[in-house]
Structure formats: C-alpha cells, structure tokens
Design a protein around this motif. Sequence first.
Motif, short mmCIF file in Angstrom:
data_model
loop_
_atom_site.label_atom_id
_atom_site.label_comp_id
_atom_site.label_asym_id
_atom_site.label_seq_id
_atom_site.Cartn_x
_atom_site.Cartn_y
_atom_site.Cartn_z
N PRO A 131 -78.71 -38.37 -13.54
CA PRO A 131 -78.58 -39.49 -14.43
C PRO A 131 -79.09 -39.42 -15.69
CG PRO A 131 -80.54 -39.65 -12.89
CD PRO A 131 -79.83 -38.50 -12.36
N GLU A 132 -80.15 -38.25 -15.99
CA GLU A 132 -80.53 -38.19 -17.09
C GLU A 132 -79.96 -37.30 -18.25
OE1 GLU A 132 -82.11 -34.53 -15.62
OE2 GLU A 132 -81.15 -36.29 -14.75
N ARG A 133 -78.86 -36.58 -17.85
CA ARG A 133 -78.23 -35.75 -18.58
C ARG A 133 -77.03 -35.34 -18.00
NH1 ARG A 133 -79.02 -30.11 -19.33
NH2 ARG A 133 -80.93 -30.14 -17.90
N LYS A 134 -76.28 -36.42 -17.86
CA LYS A 134 -74.87 -36.03 -17.06
C LYS A 134 -73.93 -35.74 -17.79
CE LYS A 134 -75.01 -40.56 -15.99
NZ LYS A 134 -75.88 -41.22 -17.25
N GLY A 135 -73.57 -35.65 -19.26
CA GLY A 135 -72.36 -35.44 -19.81
C GLY A 135 -71.92 -33.92 -19.69
N GLY A 136 -72.85 -32.80 -19.65
CA GLY A 136 -72.55 -31.50 -19.63
C GLY A 136 -72.34 -31.11 -18.07
N LYS A 137 -72.88 -31.70 -17.33
CA LYS A 137 -72.90 -31.45 -15.92
C LYS A 137 -71.31 -32.16 -15.37
CE LYS A 137 -76.84 -29.38 -15.10
NZ LYS A 137 -77.44 -29.44 -16.59
N THR A 138 -71.23 -33.27 -15.77
CA THR A 138 -69.92 -33.98 -15.23
C THR A 138 -68.72 -33.21 -16.03
OG1 THR A 138 -71.14 -36.14 -15.36
CG2 THR A 138 -68.66 -36.12 -15.40
N GLY A 139 -69.04 -32.88 -17.04
CA GLY A 139 -67.72 -31.89 -17.86
C GLY A 139 -67.75 -30.63 -17.23
N PHE A 140 -68.79 -29.99 -16.60
CA PHE A 140 -68.57 -28.66 -16.17
C PHE A 140 -67.80 -28.93 -14.97
CE2 PHE A 140 -70.17 -25.59 -12.86
CZ PHE A 140 -69.82 -24.21 -13.55
N PRO A 185 -85.02 -38.40 -11.36
CA PRO A 185 -85.76 -37.34 -11.38
C PRO A 185 -87.28 -37.60 -11.80
CG PRO A 185 -84.19 -37.21 -13.28
CD PRO A 185 -83.73 -38.26 -12.52
N ALA A 186 -88.12 -36.94 -10.86
CA ALA A 186 -89.27 -37.37 -11.02
C ALA A 186 -90.00 -36.65 -12.36
CB ALA A 186 -90.14 -36.59 -9.84
N HIS A 187 -89.42 -35.75 -12.95
CA HIS A 187 -90.08 -35.07 -14.43
C HIS A 187 -89.57 -35.79 -15.56
CE1 HIS A 187 -86.15 -33.27 -14.10
NE2 HIS A 187 -86.17 -33.06 -15.20
N VAL A 188 -88.71 -37.00 -15.48
CA VAL A 188 -88.41 -37.52 -16.47
C VAL A 188 -88.74 -39.24 -16.37
CG1 VAL A 188 -86.46 -38.50 -17.87
CG2 VAL A 188 -86.40 -35.86 -16.72
N ASP A 189 -89.41 -39.56 -17.59
CA ASP A 189 -89.82 -40.83 -17.56
C ASP A 189 -88.67 -41.87 -17.88
OD1 ASP A 189 -90.97 -43.46 -17.73
OD2 ASP A 189 -92.83 -42.85 -18.98
N PRO A 190 -88.25 -42.70 -17.01
CA PRO A 190 -87.04 -43.72 -17.38
C PRO A 190 -87.35 -44.59 -18.46
CG PRO A 190 -87.71 -44.14 -15.16
CD PRO A 190 -88.60 -42.96 -15.85
N LEU A 191 -88.68 -44.75 -18.83
CA LEU A 191 -88.91 -45.93 -19.43
C LEU A 191 -89.33 -45.58 -20.94
CD1 LEU A 191 -91.24 -48.10 -17.00
CD2 LEU A 191 -88.78 -48.25 -17.48
#
Length: 473
Positions: free
Chosen positions: A173-182, A238-244
């Motif tokens: 959810p934090e970096r979906k563009g490249g993964k979705t495109g792949f 993901p636990a390593h990314v602060d969503p706020l």
Amino acid sequence: MPASDMPEANATAPQATLSRPDSAFREVTDHNGRVYRIGETDRQLMGRSRVWMVILPWFAMMAISSSEYAFTSAEETLAEGHNWHGAHIFWLLGVWVFFQAAIAFPAGKLRENGTLSARNAMILGAVGTVLGYLALAYAPNVFWAYLGFGFFGGSGAGLVYATCVNMVGKWYPERKGGKTGFVNGGFAYGSVPFIFLFKSYMDTSNYGGVLLVVGLFLAATVAASGFFFKDPPKNWWPAHVDPLTVATDDPRVRRSLLKNPPADHQYTPMEAVRTGVLPLMWFCLLCTAGVNIFGIAFQVPFGDEMGFAGGIVALAMSLKAIINGTGRGVIGWISDRYGRRQTLTFVCVVLGLSQFAVYFSGSIGSLPLFLMASMVSGFGGGAIFPLFAAMTADYFGENNNASNYGLVYSSKLVSGLVGSGLGAVVVAAWGYGGAFILAGSIGLFAGGLSLFLRRPKPVIPATPPDALALSRA
C-alpha cells in the motif's frame, strides 16, 4: 499537484492509537478517521516475504495474456479451419474482453465479503482458461466459440486479472505503482511466444492439438500460482512505514507517499461513485482502453494489407506486446516518483499520437517506422492499466479496492466491443486511415479528461478518533 492532494498535514494531525495487548498489532487513526493496522510483518502473516505476492501474480498474469494479445495472430487459421466468415473473429475478441471486464466488480464484491477466497478465484480462472482454448480448438460452430472462449474464457481471465492486480496493491500500500505495473505487465509480454506460435507454426492441420496443449499448460500455471495466494488483514500497513507521516528512512517510500498520498477514507463503491471522480476515471479508461484494443485487433490485419510479410507483422505485434508489458512496470515506477495523475496525462498523449504514427508508417510502407510506432503504441496502451489500478487505491483506499477498481475496469465492457467489434465497422466504412485518425483523436481527448482527476475528500464525516476509541473499548 493541488494542495488537497498534499499529505504534509498528516504529520501533525491528531491521532489515536488503539492497542490490543493480546495481539501482535495495533491500530492508529489519522486526522480523517482512517484506520491503519500496523505492527505485523508479512512473514508473520503468511510465513514468507510479501515479494511472493508479486512473483506469483506475475506468473498468472503472463498465463492469461495470450487470449487477448495473441488471439489475432491465430485469426486466419481459426477462420479457415472453422469456416467462420465475416467479422466473427473481431467480435469474438470483443465478447472475450466484455466478460473479462464484466466479472471484475461482482468478483470484487465476493472477494471482499469473504464468499470467494483468492485461491478459489484463481482456480475458477484456470477452469475458464482451459474452456476458452477448448472452444477455439473444437467448437462445432461459432455459437460455442462465443460461449466457450467469449464467456468462459473471458470470465476466467477476468477473475485472474482482478485477483492479481488487487493482491499486489494490498501487500504494497505504501509503494504500489511499480509493483502493480510489474504484475500488470505480465498480461502483455507473456503472450509473445504464443504470437509467434500461432502466426508462424499453427495451421489448419494442427490448430486443435496446439490450442489444447497451450490451454492445459496455461490453466495449470494459473492454478499453481493461485494456490499460494493470501490476502493481508483489512487496513494492514507494513510495520516499517509510519502511515501518519512521510518521514521514513527509505527515500523511495518517502517520495512515493509525497507524490501519491494514501486515500483520506476507505470508500465503499457507492461513496466512490458519489465523489464524481470514479465516474470520470471510468470514462477516461473507456476511451484509452478502446484505443488500445483497437490497436491489438487491427494492427496485424493492417500490416498484412500494407504488404508487410506475415513474419514481420508477427514481429511488430510481439514488439508491441513486449513494450506494452515492460512499459507497465516502468510507468508504475515513474508514477511513484512524479505522481499518478501527471503520468497518466503523459501516457494518454503518447497513446493518441502513436495511432497517427502507426497509420502513417504503414501507408508509406516504412517498416522501421511501423515497428517503432507499434512499440510506442504498445507502451501507451499498456501503461494506462496499472496507472488506473494504483490510482483507484490511492484515491479510494485498499479495503474495497477490488470492488472500486472493478467499477473502473468495467468500462472495458464497452471499450472491448467498441475497439474490436465496432472498430471493424469503422474500418469497413472509413478505411484504416479514418479509423486510426479517430483512435488517435480519442486518445488525445482522454489526455484532456485526465487533467480533471483529483484525489477526493471523504463524502461522509470522519468518525472522531475519541469516538472510535470508545466504540472499540
């Protein structure tokens, strides 16, 4: 980017933390009332890295791609072998695309309410895939081809497509563009071996056996990949990314969240429709997907009519599919860096201009220009899909993304019939020149529409954090 799309306010917004002592996760709420479930890693949830939810969907997407991108390479053999006359071949592709898109929204609803698991959706998709190839191989008349390939094959591919695209978006959810495109790219370049197989080696003496073997192989690939699919919990982050806040040690994540901030609210489909943004996305995708499908359906016969050899036309179509697929991954990465809406406008313009280039290069008999224009057209036609997939989650959230993207993607119900079936009518009436000029103009028009896309604000008042905390007590 409009001020309303900037996420800096999240960094200083009031927030509530909901702790659950008997669990490995906790829930935090931003100033809009959106809840994020944090603390659990991908390995804790499914016993392996979330990268597998990129690799497995990618394999499955490659397996279903030949039904759309390689189909017209087999059109002459199928028409002669089955004695199908008229525009049946083009309408068959249009019907396949219709049901491939039609299944997206109902499948999304079934997935989100727990009726249909990701694994079962993929198994059903595998069954539809093999039934589609069986129909092309052995249909006693064209009705059974429409039923087997158009309905069952298209519905099966739609189940696979919708499940794969939404799966990767949920896990990243934090970096979906490249993964979705792949993952989305596999839907194009996975067809390349079959373009050559159908165009160069399949004929009326062997097409039944070839299609049967191909169908069984591709269905097995879909089923094997889908067996390991698993969704993350609702609201997972993901636990390593602060969503706020966008403060993070990973510059790629920080840049992506600045350019494409998370949705302000987890929109239901009806809430998303009421914003007015989703209907505009639907119409924009209708235009661009119609142009893309027109190119898939008519580039091969146009090249044949312009006098290019069959092998060259197959090469052009293969290059189109390769660039179509790889371009999806590249454009997803670009959109993470520069913003989804800005990238979409650029892609629409490229798609429109390339239609003029395809016709011009073919009409003057220039093979190098024809190949180049085909590749550029493939890039533009493929890049639109991962952009809309990622943008839907960016604007409306991940929890209902299967349904929301199903609504957006349902525009392909119309664009498939327009681009393939109605495209045949336009070619017959206006010739290839008029048809390609019309397609290019529609692509440019879609680029203008994309300028009006904006991340919506919540259509209902957000639940105050203190009230949310009390409701959970």
